[in-house]
Design an enzyme around this catalytic site. Sequence first.
Site, PDB file in Angstrom:
ATOM      1  N   ARG A 136       0.874  -1.191   0.000  1.00 12.02           N
ATOM      2  CA  ARG A 136       0.000   0.000   0.000  1.00 12.02           C
ATOM      3  C   ARG A 136       0.899   1.225   0.000  1.00 12.02           C
ATOM      4  O   ARG A 136       1.428   1.620   1.035  1.00 12.02           O
ATOM      5  CB  ARG A 136      -0.913   0.000   1.219  1.00 12.02           C
ATOM      6  CG  ARG A 136      -1.880   1.189   1.273  1.00 12.02           C
ATOM      7  CD  ARG A 136      -2.662   1.201   2.581  1.00 12.02           C
ATOM      8  NE  ARG A 136      -3.675   2.250   2.602  1.00 12.02           N
ATOM      9  CZ  ARG A 136      -3.453   3.513   2.956  1.00 12.02           C
ATOM     10  NH1 ARG A 136      -2.223   3.893   3.319  1.00 12.02           N
ATOM     11  NH2 ARG A 136      -4.430   4.410   2.950  1.00 12.02           N
ATOM     12  N   SER A 181     -12.374  -3.189   2.779  1.00 15.91           N
ATOM     13  CA  SER A 181     -12.468  -2.477   4.049  1.00 15.91           C
ATOM     14  C   SER A 181     -13.932  -2.251   4.412  1.00 15.91           C
ATOM     15  O   SER A 181     -14.763  -1.992   3.538  1.00 15.91           O
ATOM     16  CB  SER A 181     -11.768  -1.113   3.956  1.00 15.91           C
ATOM     17  OG  SER A 181     -10.400  -1.271   3.656  1.00 15.91           O
ATOM     18  N   LYS A 215      -3.033   6.479   8.603  1.00 12.90           N
ATOM     19  CA  LYS A 215      -4.170   6.891   7.787  1.00 12.90           C
ATOM     20  C   LYS A 215      -5.020   7.828   8.626  1.00 12.90           C
ATOM     21  O   LYS A 215      -5.955   7.420   9.315  1.00 12.90           O
ATOM     22  CB  LYS A 215      -4.978   5.663   7.347  1.00 12.90           C
ATOM     23  CG  LYS A 215      -5.989   5.953   6.246  1.00 12.90           C
ATOM     24  CD  LYS A 215      -6.690   4.680   5.784  1.00 12.90           C
ATOM     25  CE  LYS A 215      -7.696   4.996   4.686  1.00 12.90           C
ATOM     26  NZ  LYS A 215      -8.468   3.800   4.286  1.00 12.90           N
TER      27      LYS A 215
END
Length: 208
Positions: free
Chosen positions: A40, A109, A138
């Site tokens: 990611r 998610s 995040k």
Amino acid sequence: MKDIDYSLYLVTNSKDKRNQEFLNIIEESIKGGVSIVQVREKELDLIPFYEKAKAVKEITDKYDIPLIINDRLSIAIALGADGAHVGQDDIDGALARDILGPDRILGISAQTVEQAKKAEEDGADYIGCGAVFTTNTKKDADSVSIEDFKKIKESVNIPVIAIGGIKTENVKELKGTGADGISVVSAIMNAEEPKKASEKLLEEFKKI
């Protein structure tokens, strides 16, 4: 599809790291017990992302660890990665499943029971649920209480992985939730000794 061990799920973050240092962290973490890796790298453009993911795949292949690509399904397919993970603001889950085909892993998610149920209906193999704790990785992540995590876990029949702000000290707070794994970024990527950090995280997870 073979059974996947989601116990210790590493999500990469190469920011401020030299490439070899980054790859060494991945390898050491796998030696310490990481069972699945997701690339990611939101800040990377397509080609640099592809090159980094390809380098990671050489390591995950070496240890027979599944490799998941965040969001970029085309790269997952081009690399022959084991699967992809998409968020609620990315591509629709059902479309992602169509693109990936039936044999690759699809993670989605979810922050609510409704999202989790839809993810399962859309063909997700697992759900990433959080942020269960405050996270700096995040910063716009919606929070999910431990109680809500438990409700989400009980609402579906696929594995649910706890994500967000997880570190050795707070894993025990997930006790009784039924979490199928813990997903970590900083607790491993920023650790002085990634192997030891992974070992300790896995040890704490097994206690719950």
